[in-house]
Write a protein that holds these residues in place. Structure first.
Motif, PDB file in Angstrom:
ATOM      1  N   ILE A  58     -46.651 -25.989  11.885  1.00  0.00           N
ATOM      2  CA  ILE A  58     -47.367 -25.166  11.527  1.00  0.00           C
ATOM      3  C   ILE A  58     -47.201 -24.029  10.505  1.00  0.00           C
ATOM      4  CG2 ILE A  58     -49.640 -24.048  12.367  1.00  0.00           C
ATOM      5  CD1 ILE A  58     -49.046 -25.844  14.476  1.00  0.00           C
ATOM      6  N   LEU A  59     -47.089 -23.842   9.206  1.00  0.00           N
ATOM      7  CA  LEU A  59     -46.995 -22.731   8.423  1.00  0.00           C
ATOM      8  C   LEU A  59     -48.665 -21.842   8.468  1.00  0.00           C
ATOM      9  CD1 LEU A  59     -44.301 -21.107   6.935  1.00  0.00           C
ATOM     10  CD2 LEU A  59     -45.377 -23.876   4.858  1.00  0.00           C
ATOM     11  N   ASP A  60     -47.783 -20.647   8.202  1.00  0.00           N
ATOM     12  CA  ASP A  60     -48.687 -19.807   7.527  1.00  0.00           C
ATOM     13  C   ASP A  60     -48.905 -19.005   6.874  1.00  0.00           C
ATOM     14  OD1 ASP A  60     -50.903 -17.207   7.770  1.00  0.00           O
ATOM     15  OD2 ASP A  60     -49.334 -15.701   9.187  1.00  0.00           O
ATOM     16  N   LEU A  61     -49.458 -18.981   5.804  1.00  0.00           N
ATOM     17  CA  LEU A  61     -49.132 -18.737   4.542  1.00  0.00           C
ATOM     18  C   LEU A  61     -48.697 -17.248   3.651  1.00  0.00           C
ATOM     19  CD1 LEU A  61     -49.595 -19.931   1.146  1.00  0.00           C
ATOM     20  CD2 LEU A  61     -51.737 -18.871   1.360  1.00  0.00           C
ATOM     21  N   MET A  62     -49.386 -16.375   5.011  1.00  0.00           N
ATOM     22  CA  MET A  62     -48.791 -15.206   4.758  1.00  0.00           C
ATOM     23  C   MET A  62     -47.819 -14.557   6.099  1.00  0.00           C
ATOM     24  SD  MET A  62     -50.876 -13.913   1.783  1.00  0.00           S
ATOM     25  CE  MET A  62     -51.017 -12.698   2.322  1.00  0.00           C
ATOM     26  N   LEU A  63     -46.729 -14.582   5.123  1.00  0.00           N
ATOM     27  CA  LEU A  63     -45.239 -13.874   6.196  1.00  0.00           C
ATOM     28  C   LEU A  63     -44.895 -13.041   5.247  1.00  0.00           C
ATOM     29  CD1 LEU A  63     -44.254 -17.375   6.613  1.00  0.00           C
ATOM     30  CD2 LEU A  63     -45.282 -16.281   8.425  1.00  0.00           C
ATOM     31  N   PRO A  64     -44.350 -11.877   6.780  1.00  0.00           N
ATOM     32  CA  PRO A  64     -43.828 -10.465   5.646  1.00  0.00           C
ATOM     33  C   PRO A  64     -42.558 -10.526   5.009  1.00  0.00           C
ATOM     34  CG  PRO A  64     -43.068 -10.582   8.938  1.00  0.00           C
ATOM     35  CD  PRO A  64     -44.053 -12.247   8.058  1.00  0.00           C
ATOM     36  N   ASP A  65     -41.955 -11.632   5.278  1.00  0.00           N
ATOM     37  CA  ASP A  65     -40.393 -11.716   4.050  1.00  0.00           C
ATOM     38  C   ASP A  65     -40.624 -12.635   2.999  1.00  0.00           C
ATOM     39  OD1 ASP A  65     -40.708 -14.039   5.902  1.00  0.00           O
ATOM     40  OD2 ASP A  65     -38.358 -14.934   6.284  1.00  0.00           O
ATOM     41  N   MET A  66     -41.220 -14.032   2.931  1.00  0.00           N
ATOM     42  CA  MET A  66     -41.454 -14.637   2.314  1.00  0.00           C
ATOM     43  C   MET A  66     -42.791 -14.818   2.126  1.00  0.00           C
ATOM     44  SD  MET A  66     -39.282 -17.623   2.644  1.00  0.00           S
ATOM     45  CE  MET A  66     -37.621 -16.225   2.989  1.00  0.00           C
ATOM     46  N   ASP A  67     -43.985 -15.558   1.295  1.00  0.00           N
ATOM     47  CA  ASP A  67     -45.394 -16.426   1.481  1.00  0.00           C
ATOM     48  C   ASP A  67     -44.799 -17.678   1.991  1.00  0.00           C
ATOM     49  OD1 ASP A  67     -44.748 -18.119  -0.698  1.00  0.00           O
ATOM     50  OD2 ASP A  67     -45.879 -15.912  -1.337  1.00  0.00           O
ATOM     51  N   GLY A  68     -45.985 -18.224   2.666  1.00  0.00           N
ATOM     52  CA  GLY A  68     -45.974 -19.846   3.343  1.00  0.00           C
ATOM     53  C   GLY A  68     -45.738 -20.388   2.115  1.00  0.00           C
ATOM     54  N   LEU A  69     -46.178 -20.252   0.813  1.00  0.00           N
ATOM     55  CA  LEU A  69     -46.044 -21.576   0.010  1.00  0.00           C
ATOM     56  C   LEU A  69     -44.118 -21.465  -0.752  1.00  0.00           C
ATOM     57  CD1 LEU A  69     -48.909 -20.244  -2.731  1.00  0.00           C
ATOM     58  CD2 LEU A  69     -48.076 -22.532  -1.260  1.00  0.00           C
ATOM     59  N   GLU A  70     -43.718 -20.359  -0.109  1.00  0.00           N
ATOM     60  CA  GLU A  70     -42.512 -20.647  -0.730  1.00  0.00           C
ATOM     61  C   GLU A  70     -41.727 -20.954   0.134  1.00  0.00           C
ATOM     62  OE1 GLU A  70     -38.470 -19.680  -2.314  1.00  0.00           O
ATOM     63  OE2 GLU A  70     -40.635 -19.861  -2.872  1.00  0.00           O
ATOM     64  N   VAL A  71     -41.941 -21.164   1.375  1.00  0.00           N
ATOM     65  CA  VAL A  71     -41.197 -21.427   2.988  1.00  0.00           C
ATOM     66  C   VAL A  71     -41.504 -23.174   2.632  1.00  0.00           C
ATOM     67  CG1 VAL A  71     -41.497 -22.099   5.063  1.00  0.00           C
ATOM     68  CG2 VAL A  71     -41.871 -20.009   4.448  1.00  0.00           C
ATOM     69  N   CYS A  72     -43.006 -23.321   2.068  1.00  0.00           N
ATOM     70  CA  CYS A  72     -42.982 -24.377   2.045  1.00  0.00           C
ATOM     71  C   CYS A  72     -42.053 -25.220   1.130  1.00  0.00           C
ATOM     72  CB  CYS A  72     -44.147 -25.244   1.667  1.00  0.00           C
ATOM     73  SG  CYS A  72     -44.979 -26.650   0.905  1.00  0.00           S
ATOM     74  N   ARG A  73     -42.143 -24.899  -0.275  1.00  0.00           N
ATOM     75  CA  ARG A  73     -41.064 -25.019  -1.327  1.00  0.00           C
ATOM     76  C   ARG A  73     -40.069 -24.787  -0.623  1.00  0.00           C
ATOM     77  NH1 ARG A  73     -37.560 -23.701  -4.580  1.00  0.00           N
ATOM     78  NH2 ARG A  73     -37.505 -21.384  -3.789  1.00  0.00           N
ATOM     79  N   ARG A  74     -38.835 -24.700  -0.177  1.00  0.00           N
ATOM     80  CA  ARG A  74     -37.559 -23.836   0.448  1.00  0.00           C
ATOM     81  C   ARG A  74     -37.270 -25.477   1.041  1.00  0.00           C
ATOM     82  NH1 ARG A  74     -35.119 -18.117   1.158  1.00  0.00           N
ATOM     83  NH2 ARG A  74     -36.081 -17.512  -0.952  1.00  0.00           N
ATOM     84  N   ILE A  75     -38.696 -25.649   2.074  1.00  0.00           N
ATOM     85  CA  ILE A  75     -38.273 -26.718   2.965  1.00  0.00           C
ATOM     86  C   ILE A  75     -38.134 -28.403   2.416  1.00  0.00           C
ATOM     87  CG2 ILE A  75     -39.601 -28.116   5.136  1.00  0.00           C
ATOM     88  CD1 ILE A  75     -41.315 -26.017   5.954  1.00  0.00           C
ATOM     89  N   ARG A  76     -39.438 -28.550   1.628  1.00  0.00           N
ATOM     90  CA  ARG A  76     -38.643 -29.758   1.095  1.00  0.00           C
ATOM     91  C   ARG A  76     -38.330 -30.020   0.019  1.00  0.00           C
ATOM     92  NH1 ARG A  76     -41.495 -31.654   4.212  1.00  0.00           N
ATOM     93  NH2 ARG A  76     -44.033 -32.027   3.395  1.00  0.00           N
ATOM     94  N   ALA A  77     -37.411 -28.044   0.294  1.00  0.00           N
ATOM     95  CA  ALA A  77     -36.232 -28.441  -0.890  1.00  0.00           C
ATOM     96  C   ALA A  77     -34.438 -29.075  -0.199  1.00  0.00           C
ATOM     97  CB  ALA A  77     -36.044 -27.469  -1.760  1.00  0.00           C
ATOM     98  N   LEU A  78     -34.882 -29.035   1.122  1.00  0.00           N
ATOM     99  CA  LEU A  78     -34.205 -29.186   2.168  1.00  0.00           C
ATOM    100  C   LEU A  78     -33.366 -30.309   1.991  1.00  0.00           C
ATOM    101  CD1 LEU A  78     -35.230 -27.323   5.314  1.00  0.00           C
ATOM    102  CD2 LEU A  78     -33.628 -26.281   3.945  1.00  0.00           C
ATOM    103  N   PRO A  79     -32.089 -30.498   2.628  1.00  0.00           N
ATOM    104  CA  PRO A  79     -31.740 -32.068   2.537  1.00  0.00           C
ATOM    105  C   PRO A  79     -31.584 -32.660   4.007  1.00  0.00           C
ATOM    106  CG  PRO A  79     -30.434 -30.527   3.355  1.00  0.00           C
ATOM    107  CD  PRO A  79     -30.975 -29.493   2.717  1.00  0.00           C
ATOM    108  N   GLY A  80     -31.751 -34.167   3.610  1.00  0.00           N
ATOM    109  CA  GLY A  80     -32.123 -35.150   4.746  1.00  0.00           C
ATOM    110  C   GLY A  80     -33.322 -35.421   5.064  1.00  0.00           C
TER     111      GLY A  80
END
Length: 245
Positions: A58-80
């Motif tokens: 469950i991912l909030d869009l507004m986060l203090p260090d990076m926005d949720g879209l960037e977190v989503c992008r990085r998760i989708r770029a993780l291995p495996g």
């Protein structure tokens, strides 16, 4: 409050900087049988995804260090497997473009704040159900032969037999039968059946599905007037029976 317990040891991760909200959501979901972990910023959330391998984030869009879209992008770029974890995004923004961008970047669902906890629970269950279905479909896809009692459907050869006797079906009817058999036990609307065979030239009206289903029944049912394989769900569509002769 809905206290039905989901599949055992279903683990959720909340990435949310509002600690009070995260605590309330975790408590509610915990009462429904989920195990819930919390990360209060994107960096911690990314680390937790890799360490915990949760069943859903469950991912909030507004986060203090990076926005949720960037977190989503990085998760989708993780291995495996970590890259394929289902994501449900939360946001206080009302801009529909946020939703569109989030879904295009790989989010599985989207829920604006404020929200009802029951709706969040329902959406979580729906996403997890789709995840389980997609895994089952993928497993089925590795098997060239589907068997339902005396009925056999050979994906590779594109043939159908009942008790060893070949059934005469057109290519389009084979695709319709296969689409329903791959989703055995699930009630499908005519639109869903047509969507499942997309890429082929579809008929102009959904009622044409009824005509093709009738012909498929003539080929595979012992008695097409009292079918036991393809059942009609009145007012909805059809369901291919899992348990057959």
């Amino acid at each position: 409050m809905d206290n039905r317990t989901p599949m055992a040891s279903t683990q959720l991760l909340i990435i949310e900087d509002d600690t009070r909200l995260a605590r309330m959501v975790a408590e509610y979901l915990g009462q429904s049988g989920f195990e819930v972990a919390h990360a209060d910023d994107g960096g911690k959330g990314l680390a937790a995804v890799q360490e915990r391998m949760p069943d859903l984030v469950i991912l909030d869009l507004m986060l203090p260090d990076m926005d949720g879209l960037e977190v989503c992008r990085r998760i989708r770029a993780l291995p495996g497997e970590a890259a394929r974890v289902p994501l449900l995004m939360l946001t206080a923004k009302g801009d529909p473009m946020d939703r569109i961008i989030g879904l295009e970047m790989g989010a599985d669902d989207y829920l604006p704040k404020p929200f009802e906890p029951r709706e969040l629970l329902a959406r979580i269950r729906a996403v997890l159900r789709r995840k389980g279905e997609s895994r089952a479909d993928a497993a089925d896809a590795r098997q060239p032969l589907l068997r339902f009692g005396s009925l056999e459907i050979d994906r590779d050869a594109r043939t159908v037999t009942v008790a060893g006797v070949a059934c005469e079906l057109t290519s389009y009817q084979f695709d319709l039968l296969l689409a329903m058999a791959e989703r055995a036990g699930r009630v499908l609307t005519r639109d869903q059946i047509m969507e499942a065979v997309r890429g082929r030239e579809l008929e102009a009206f959904d009622r044409s599905i009824d005509v093709h289903v009738g012909r498929i029944r003539n080929a595979i049912e012992a008695d097409s007037k009292t079918p036991k394989r393809i059942l009609t769900v009145r007012g909805v569509g059809y369901v291919f029976a899992k348990q057959q002769d």
